[in-house]
Design an enzyme around this catalytic site. Sequence first.
Site, PDB file in Angstrom:
ATOM      1  CG  ASP A  56     -12.296  -7.118 -21.398  1.00 32.58           C
ATOM      2  OD1 ASP A  56     -11.692  -8.209 -21.340  1.00 32.58           O
ATOM      3  OD2 ASP A  56     -13.197  -6.884 -22.222  1.00 32.58           O
TER       4      ASP A  56
ATOM      5  CG  HIS B  44      -2.210   0.741   1.015  1.00 35.31           C
ATOM      6  ND1 HIS B  44      -2.331   1.851   0.194  1.00 35.31           N
ATOM      7  CD2 HIS B  44      -3.449   0.534   1.522  1.00 35.31           C
ATOM      8  CE1 HIS B  44      -3.572   2.289   0.208  1.00 35.31           C
ATOM      9  NE2 HIS B  44      -4.272   1.498   1.009  1.00 35.31           N
TER      10      HIS B  44
END
Length: 424
Positions: free
Chosen positions: A352, A137
């Site tokens: 995608d 992070h």
Amino acid sequence: MAPLTFTVRRSPPELIVPAKPTPRELKPLSDIDDQEGLREVLAKALVFYYPFAGRLKEGPARKLIVDCSGEGVLFIEAEADVTLKQFGETLQPPFPCMEELLYDVPGSSGILDAPLLLMQVTRLLCGGFIVAVRVNHTMCDATGYAQFMIALSEMANGASTPSTMPVWERELLCARDPPCVTCTHHEYDEVADTDGTIISLDDMEQVSFFFGATQISAIRRLVPTHLKSCTTSELLRAFIWRCRTIALQPNPKDEMRMMTIVNARRKFKPPIPVGYYGNVFAYPAIISKAQDLCNKPLGHALELVMKARYEVTEEYMRSVADLMVTKGRPNFTTVGSYLVSDVTRIGVLEVDFGWGKAVYAGPIFHVAGFFTRYINHKGESGIVVPIWLPSVAMKRFVKELNNMLAQENNDHGILEHVSTHSKL
């Protein structure tokens, strides 16, 4: 229903390095980052995001620096003897067997001198696949992570470069010289846990709740006229914070905090550059006495939530960076706290890789409340919110949630649309 079990066969973890030579340099993180928290395509993407292929080092005053060594990120290919349909109609956290779908490679989960990104791609019997990612992070926030994943999908579909080029420039969010804390930051208050309010992980249960248009409309009917301009995200934060507090049954005099994560990219003048993928968020603490949250109408919590977004300014972010340096990079307050983040607009659901959009895309962490965009099995769009509570408190939470949803509705069938998924 019996818990879902399946077998996963994994290839040995590989270190994927950038496909082309990249600069060997040391890149300091900002003081906002520095808080306590597809093999070939990946190699091509790392040419542009080459700091991910490096390793974190610690400099003076615990300052984190990325050694852009090109050592690579971890990549695992796997196959599972299960179909997507076997996961059930409700594809939302908690997911069964996550330790199989994202293998914790020994020695890989540290902060220093460890890979900054781990990706596992698991093929299913039906032809579908699951992409699970663990990222350090300190390198990016949710927006930055989404930017990286979008770049990865673009290159999987034949692009030679990302449509949004990555920007490092972490010096934009480094502390001033000299540092000067100018704002109040209750999110970093030192609070003693005198009442034992920190929730133990023993006997915990995770349940995900689906809020579609019907549920949101029911909650909005509880909002006083002067607060009708609230966003859906603000409404849900207030609603869940109140229900959760009632479920926990804290001491009425206790202070309850909700850390509401705010993306501050547009708070800067000039704005943070497009393509910047570091951490640009704050989590201002909203504070209320437990008795006020529990006994006052929803408008009390909602008004506090709505004020929070105005607290985060460019100066507020500068003040956070300065506080990190002057206070030794403290962690946020955990006593009586609930961390909430809305990631519905970061765009990961549209990622995608060439086989269509995901049926679920979002965090799987249980400690924070992440709001994730979701389309349920009925085709209804909404928001999924995972809640993590002790089992006894979870029963009270569900009861209070149902009671509040039913307050302004004569049609009790509305409650059937609240989707829950108990921990397996």
